[in-house]
Design an enzyme around this catalytic site. Structure first.
Site, PDB file in Angstrom:
ATOM      1  CB  THR A  27      -1.414   2.867 -12.541  1.00  7.20           C
ATOM      2  OG1 THR A  27      -1.658   1.830 -11.567  1.00  7.20           O
ATOM      3  CG2 THR A  27      -2.272   2.613 -13.754  1.00  7.20           C
ATOM      4  CB  ALA A  56      -3.446  -2.103  -9.258  1.00  5.60           C
ATOM      5  CB  VAL A  82      -0.675  -6.856  -6.697  1.00  3.81           C
ATOM      6  CG1 VAL A  82      -0.457  -5.968  -5.477  1.00  3.81           C
ATOM      7  CG2 VAL A  82      -2.129  -7.310  -6.779  1.00  3.81           C
ATOM      8  CE  LYS A  83       4.689  -0.158 -10.825  1.00  2.29           C
ATOM      9  NZ  LYS A  83       4.383   1.155 -11.425  1.00  2.29           N
ATOM     10  CB  VAL A  84       4.703  -5.443  -4.072  1.00  2.00           C
ATOM     11  CG1 VAL A  84       5.145  -5.439  -2.616  1.00  2.00           C
ATOM     12  CG2 VAL A  84       3.352  -6.128  -4.234  1.00  2.00           C
TER      13      VAL A  84
END
Ligand code: G3P
Length: 226
Positions: A27, A56, A82-84
């Protein structure tokens, strides 16, 4: 090659899970904005549908806030990644998350060097955006080929996730380039299922079956019509 769905739309995710081809979900804030509601609630629903990685994305600009956001996402379910975004702050956050045992997906990668840096910082997924490179007349797939080559050659503990996929040909080329994962919009997955000759063939078989059964019914008087 694993196939992820690039969406925050729960119905799309349920549909692809039923097809048996869903390996995970990505997402981002733009995809979330299309559905609205509670981002956390959506992520929890997605994690109940698939045991695969669910990305996310953090929106904070600075490391400390990224860490707060990411830790809170990671608490939602064990399969959250965790998308960074790729940036100086992003690299530091990826490194800190890795030390805490939180998996990360480094997004907005446009060069193999950016991917190499993210891998060294500890990202478990590297997301080059190929469609956006194609949009500006650069070869997005070349970044996939280079990055897969680097990851394999140096035995880096990470996976290349082909993102910003716009059409089925991107998927075939990503698979041939050795990409470990591709994340696809629902529309592209549907396009992959269909071929005009397949759809025409299904209709012809059904029509021929119906005709044959009618002949059987007429000759035996059995009343069988299907
Ligand atoms: O996976 C990243 C993707 O959501 C971006 O796609 O089409 O906005 O470049 P696009």
């Amino acid at each position: 090659m694993k196939l992820f769905l690039d969406t925050a739309d729960i119905e799309e995710i349920r549909t692809v899970a039923r097809w048996g081809v869903l390996d995970g979900v990505t997402t981002n804030p733009t995809l979330y904005a299309k559905v609205g509601g509670s981002y956390e609630g959506i992520l929890q629903d997605i994690c109940r549908i698939t045991p695969g990685p669910v990305s996310a994305e953090v929106v904070a600009e600075h490391v400390d806030e990224m860490l707060v956001e990411g830790r809170s996402f990671a608490k939602l379910a064990p399969n959250i990644v965790v998308k960074v975004p790729m940036s100086e702050e992003g690299l530091e956050a990826i490194y800190r998350f890795a030390e805490e045992g939180i998996k990360t997906n480094c997004t907005l990668i446009f060069t193999a060097n950016q991917g190499l840096l993210a891998a060294k910082a500890g990202a478990s997924l590297l997301s080059p955006f190929i469609g956006r490179l194609d949009d500006i007349n650069q070869d997005g797939m070349e970044v996939i080929r280079e990055l897969v080559g680097i990851v394999e050659m140096h035995d880096l503990d990470t996976e290349v996730l082909t993102a910003s996929v716009r059409h089925p040909r991107h998927v075939t080329e990503a698979a041939l380039a050795g990409s470990h994962v591709a994340t696809l919009p629902f529309k592209v997955l549907q396009q992959m299922v269909h071929h005009p000759l397949t759809d025409k063939g299904i209709k012809t078989f059904r029509d021929d079956w119906d005709k044959a059964r009618q002949v059987v019914a007429q000759t035996t008087g059995s009343g069988v019509t299907n």
